[in-house]
Design a protein around this motif. Structure first.
Motif, mmCIF file in Angstrom:
data_model
loop_
_atom_site.group_PDB
_atom_site.id
_atom_site.type_symbol
_atom_site.label_atom_id
_atom_site.label_comp_id
_atom_site.label_asym_id
_atom_site.label_seq_id
_atom_site.Cartn_x
_atom_site.Cartn_y
_atom_site.Cartn_z
ATOM 1 N N LEU A 178 -9.650 28.566 25.760
ATOM 2 C CA LEU A 178 -11.024 28.469 26.253
ATOM 3 C C LEU A 178 -11.215 27.286 27.207
ATOM 4 C CD1 LEU A 178 -13.953 29.648 26.157
ATOM 5 C CD2 LEU A 178 -14.445 27.662 24.742
ATOM 6 N N VAL A 179 -10.702 26.130 26.811
ATOM 7 C CA VAL A 179 -10.932 24.934 27.642
ATOM 8 C C VAL A 179 -10.321 25.118 29.036
ATOM 9 C CG1 VAL A 179 -10.554 22.442 27.838
ATOM 10 C CG2 VAL A 179 -11.337 23.425 25.664
ATOM 11 N N PRO A 180 -9.032 25.506 29.136
ATOM 12 C CA PRO A 180 -8.510 25.752 30.495
ATOM 13 C C PRO A 180 -9.265 26.860 31.244
ATOM 14 C CG PRO A 180 -6.808 26.151 28.812
ATOM 15 C CD PRO A 180 -7.959 25.518 28.126
ATOM 16 N N MET A 181 -9.754 27.866 30.528
ATOM 17 C CA MET A 181 -10.544 28.920 31.198
ATOM 18 C C MET A 181 -11.796 28.314 31.838
ATOM 19 S SD MET A 181 -10.550 31.999 28.411
ATOM 20 C CE MET A 181 -9.083 32.930 28.015
ATOM 21 N N LEU A 196 -16.007 22.733 16.981
ATOM 22 C CA LEU A 196 -15.752 21.895 18.158
ATOM 23 C C LEU A 196 -14.823 20.726 17.831
ATOM 24 C CD1 LEU A 196 -19.412 21.669 19.469
ATOM 25 C CD2 LEU A 196 -17.586 23.189 20.259
ATOM 26 N N LYS A 197 -13.988 20.399 18.799
ATOM 27 C CA LYS A 197 -13.108 19.235 18.637
ATOM 28 C C LYS A 197 -13.431 18.215 19.728
ATOM 29 C CE LYS A 197 -9.046 20.943 16.254
ATOM 30 N NZ LYS A 197 -9.357 22.344 15.928
ATOM 31 N N THR A 198 -13.349 16.955 19.351
ATOM 32 C CA THR A 198 -13.673 15.866 20.282
ATOM 33 C C THR A 198 -12.844 15.959 21.565
ATOM 34 O OG1 THR A 198 -14.163 14.530 18.363
ATOM 35 C CG2 THR A 198 -13.890 13.353 20.424
ATOM 36 N N ASP A 199 -11.555 16.272 21.410
ATOM 37 C CA ASP A 199 -10.678 16.342 22.590
ATOM 38 C C ASP A 199 -11.147 17.401 23.577
ATOM 39 O OD1 ASP A 199 -9.152 14.389 21.608
ATOM 40 O OD2 ASP A 199 -7.431 15.651 21.051
ATOM 41 N N TRP A 200 -11.615 18.529 23.048
ATOM 42 C CA TRP A 200 -12.101 19.596 23.931
ATOM 43 C C TRP A 200 -13.327 19.123 24.697
ATOM 44 C CZ3 TRP A 200 -12.290 23.863 19.575
ATOM 45 C CH2 TRP A 200 -10.980 24.177 19.188
ATOM 46 N N LEU A 201 -14.244 18.487 23.973
ATOM 47 C CA LEU A 201 -15.462 18.031 24.631
ATOM 48 C C LEU A 201 -15.170 16.969 25.690
ATOM 49 C CD1 LEU A 201 -17.946 18.118 21.663
ATOM 50 C CD2 LEU A 201 -18.125 19.403 23.778
ATOM 51 N N LYS A 202 -14.192 16.142 25.417
ATOM 52 C CA LYS A 202 -13.783 15.132 26.396
ATOM 53 C C LYS A 202 -13.332 15.800 27.691
ATOM 54 C CE LYS A 202 -12.024 11.458 23.937
ATOM 55 N NZ LYS A 202 -10.931 10.800 23.240
ATOM 56 N N ARG A 203 -12.489 16.821 27.535
ATOM 57 C CA ARG A 203 -11.996 17.530 28.729
ATOM 58 C C ARG A 203 -13.124 18.276 29.431
ATOM 59 N NH1 ARG A 203 -6.619 20.898 27.326
ATOM 60 N NH2 ARG A 203 -7.026 21.791 29.388
ATOM 61 N N ARG A 249 -16.300 17.588 29.384
ATOM 62 C CA ARG A 249 -17.187 16.635 30.049
ATOM 63 C C ARG A 249 -16.578 16.187 31.376
ATOM 64 N NH1 ARG A 249 -21.660 15.196 32.124
ATOM 65 N NH2 ARG A 249 -22.086 12.981 32.143
ATOM 66 N N ALA A 250 -15.238 15.998 31.376
ATOM 67 C CA ALA A 250 -14.568 15.563 32.610
ATOM 68 C C ALA A 250 -14.708 16.626 33.701
ATOM 69 C CB ALA A 250 -13.102 15.256 32.331
ATOM 70 N N VAL A 251 -14.493 17.882 33.342
ATOM 71 C CA VAL A 251 -14.581 18.935 34.376
ATOM 72 C C VAL A 251 -16.036 19.142 34.792
ATOM 73 C CG1 VAL A 251 -14.598 20.891 32.754
ATOM 74 C CG2 VAL A 251 -13.818 21.248 35.082
ATOM 75 N N ASP A 252 -16.948 18.970 33.860
ATOM 76 C CA ASP A 252 -18.380 19.061 34.168
ATOM 77 C C ASP A 252 -18.765 18.015 35.215
ATOM 78 O OD1 ASP A 252 -21.252 19.581 33.709
ATOM 79 O OD2 ASP A 252 -21.216 17.673 32.635
ATOM 80 N N GLN A 253 -18.232 16.809 35.044
ATOM 81 C CA GLN A 253 -18.588 15.733 35.975
ATOM 82 C C GLN A 253 -17.985 15.941 37.359
ATOM 83 O OE1 GLN A 253 -17.518 12.479 33.207
ATOM 84 N NE2 GLN A 253 -19.445 11.533 33.848
ATOM 85 N N LEU A 288 -22.426 16.113 18.421
ATOM 86 C CA LEU A 288 -21.214 15.804 19.178
ATOM 87 C C LEU A 288 -21.408 16.142 20.666
ATOM 88 C CD1 LEU A 288 -18.318 14.751 18.714
ATOM 89 C CD2 LEU A 288 -17.580 17.115 18.439
ATOM 90 N N MET A 289 -21.998 17.297 20.930
ATOM 91 C CA MET A 289 -22.265 17.667 22.327
ATOM 92 C C MET A 289 -23.171 16.632 22.998
ATOM 93 S SD MET A 289 -22.896 21.720 22.120
ATOM 94 C CE MET A 289 -21.540 22.852 21.994
ATOM 95 N N CYS A 290 -24.188 16.183 22.264
ATOM 96 C CA CYS A 290 -25.101 15.184 22.818
ATOM 97 C C CYS A 290 -24.364 13.884 23.134
ATOM 98 C CB CYS A 290 -26.266 14.909 21.869
ATOM 99 S SG CYS A 290 -27.372 16.325 21.710
#
Lengths: 295, 266
Positions: A78-81, A100-107, A109-113, A151-153
């Motif tokens: 999902l994350v790479p998709m 949800l996993k913290t590592d996924w959200l980190k990635r 957030r990075a692509v979102d930015q 976590l999302m927040c």
């Protein structure tokens, strides 16, 4: 028997990816496609298939993308998709927020930015208390989903909390108000909320009752109706079993329209009770920012 | 050959900002002025906008608000989903409807939903929300480039200009095509500053380089404190006045995608 009205595909604006099929870690009692940890009637979409469809969708001028399931985060890609698709258009992920996993959200957030496009999350929680939510979505699912929201927040996302209305419509305001307060207490300062009507198919038909025979769109109802209010007028959903008309009707064999997006651009007969709900409430699956406005 | 064109987005009764923008555009050498619709809502004294449009020969597209007020419909067709947004939208709509003269309503009713023109072979299409629907929101963060290219193909245009969302943005497309949201003059852009925006196009053609289109977003300062005082004296909701004074949007936030929402305070 009276004639069945059809909806043309006017414009392929939204492409949905059914990335985890009917597989979900939860087993909600109102699920319109009866998702569960063991329901594999639809399976995972591969990253390759998503990339292939993405390519085809660019040629079609698709405006934005949605990821759904089952629970999309069960798909290990999902994350790479999301990282790939967000280069091309806005992405919305519909999740139950419990895995949800913290590592996924980190990635993410990075692509979102780094992307010009929005990455939205819609988190399904069916009421502002465990007492309302858990009987439908499962034990402790409220607590776990709220942890996901927090976590999302933390990663500066503003998830849209999506509730299926299992109460009287007249109580919407009170329930929305209560939920806003609960979310603020969980660290979500400016909560966004969305209420969905129940779709009386799949597990929900067992929980309460299915559609009555009269709950169907008639040709008369289509007169003067703005057909863009129906999702199938501007969307398609890609599953591992082909392209379907909409994310709601994948259990209906008639809803499979082809193998490619091109093949799926045919009129769809509005035969299902769920079509009636879509007609009544209008593009229920769209985000508020993308809802088709009535002409 | 060279010409300058000014495009104004939603006015929302903000005749003070409108006056300032017209003067600014003239000073910068704009020869033709256009308005992309939504003349009413939000601010005070709706009738003060019309002489400015007519006396300055500003060609105007019909926005959803203009269609509603012109035809005295029940609401503004703004398409809000949140009851709080609809509550404030209704107050402002009722005020604008009551305070717009019949002759101005009749004038709005006749406005075109799009304006097209060509300059040295470049095809311009001016609309309110999108070429296909007056009240469609095309947000920068949820509108793909592929989609915009499809719109330019489907609607036979090289440059599409729209407003409606309240936020200006520009996307360069293949074959030197463009989509431009010209911004609005009615209220600031939810960034904590009090100025508003319009768009100035500089069109140039020469034999070597062909036609070039330069797009400039122009901030407009105006007497926003006066507007706020006038809104107070007209009993317009404090929430709207706060936006004029602070530059932050306080209502109608539910329709924003996350990127646009995050940029604001509320």
């Amino acid at each position: 028997m009276s004639a069945v009205p059809v909806a043309p595909l006017a414009s392929l604006d939204e492409l949905w990816f059914q990335v985890s099929g009917t597989l979900c870690n939860l087993k909600c009692e109102h699920c319109f496609i009866s998702c569960s940890p063991t329901n594999d009637s639809f399976g995972y979409l591969s990253l390759d298939r998503v990339m292939q469809l993405l390519e085809e969708s660019i040629a079609q001028g698709v405006k934005e993308y949605y990821f759904t399931g089952g629970e999309p985060f069960l798909n290990r890609d999902l994350v790479p998709m999301v990282e790939q698709v967000l280069q091309v258009g806005a992405v919305t992920v519909l999740t139950n927020g419990t895995v949800l996993k913290t590592d996924w959200l980190k990635r993410l957030r990075a692509v979102d930015q780094s992307s010009r496009y929005s990455l939205e999350f819609r988190v399904s929680i069916d009421g502002p208390t465990p007492e309302m939510n858990d009987p439908i979505r499962g034990e402790r699912s409220f607590e776990r989903a709220m942890q996901g929201v927090s976590l999302m927040c933390e990663y500066n996302f503003l998830p849209i909390i999506t509730m299926t209305r299992t109460w009287d419509e007249a109580d919407d305001e009170q329930i929305l108000g209560q939920f806003r307060e609960v979310l603020k207490q969980h660290g979500y300062a400016r909560p966004r909320l969305k209420v969905l009507p129940r779709l009386k198919i799949g597990a929900e038909a067992q929980r309460t009752a299915g559609y009555n025979q009269f709950e169907r769109i008639t040709p008369q109802m289509m007169e003067g109706f703005d057909v863009s209010q129906l999702l199938c007028n501007h969307s398609r959903v890609a599953t591992d079993k082909g392209i379907y008309v909409c994310p709601i009707l994948i259990d209906s064999p008639a809803a499979r329209l082809g193998e490619t997006l091109q093949e799926s651009q045919v009129d769809f007969p509005l035969v299902d009770g769920a079509c009636y709900t879509c007609y009544q409430y209008g593009s229920i699956c769209a985000n508020p920012s993308s809802k088709k406005m009535e002409a | 050959m060279r010409t300058k064109i000014a495009c104004f987005g939603g006015i929302y009764n903000n005749y003070l900002a409108f006056e300032a923008a017209i003067e600014d555009a003239r000073l910068r050498g704009a020869e033709q002025l256009y308005c992309l619709g939504d003349l009413g809502a939000f601010g005070p004294y709706p009738d003060r906008v019309f002489p400015l449009l007519i006396d300055n020969n500003i060609q105007t597209v019909q926005g959803n608000y203009d269609h509603s007020i012109g035809n005295a419909l029940e609401d503004c067709q703004c398409g809000y989903t949140d009851p709080r947004d609809n509550y404030f939208a209704a107050i402002s709509y009722e005020y604008t409807l009551e305070n717009t003269a019949t002759k101005n309503r009749d004038w709005m009713k006749e406005l075109p939903v799009e304006i097209r023109f060509s300059w040295q072979g470049k095809r311009f299409l001016l609309c309110h929300g999108s070429p296909r629907k007056t009240n469609e929101f095309l947000w920068e963060s949820t509108t793909s480039t592929a989609f915009l290219e499809r719109l330019t193909d489907d609607y036979d245009a090289d440059i599409i200009l729209a407003t409606h969302t309240g936020l200006h943005w520009h996307r360069e497309l293949k074959d030197d095509r463009h989509f431009i949201n010209v911004g609005v003059l009615g209220r600031p852009e939810n960034d904590g500053t009090t100025h508003v925006w319009y768009t100035l196009l500089t069109l140039q053609s020469d034999e070597q380089q062909g036609v070039s289109v330069d797009i400039e977003f122009v901030p407009v300062e105006y007497d926003h404190q006066r507007l706020a005082r006038e809104m107070e004296s007209e009993n317009i909701p404090q929430e709207f006045i706060e936006t004029i004074r602070t530059g932050w949007w306080t209502t109608c936030l539910e329709v924003l995608p996350i990127k646009e929402r995050r940029a604001g305070k509320y």
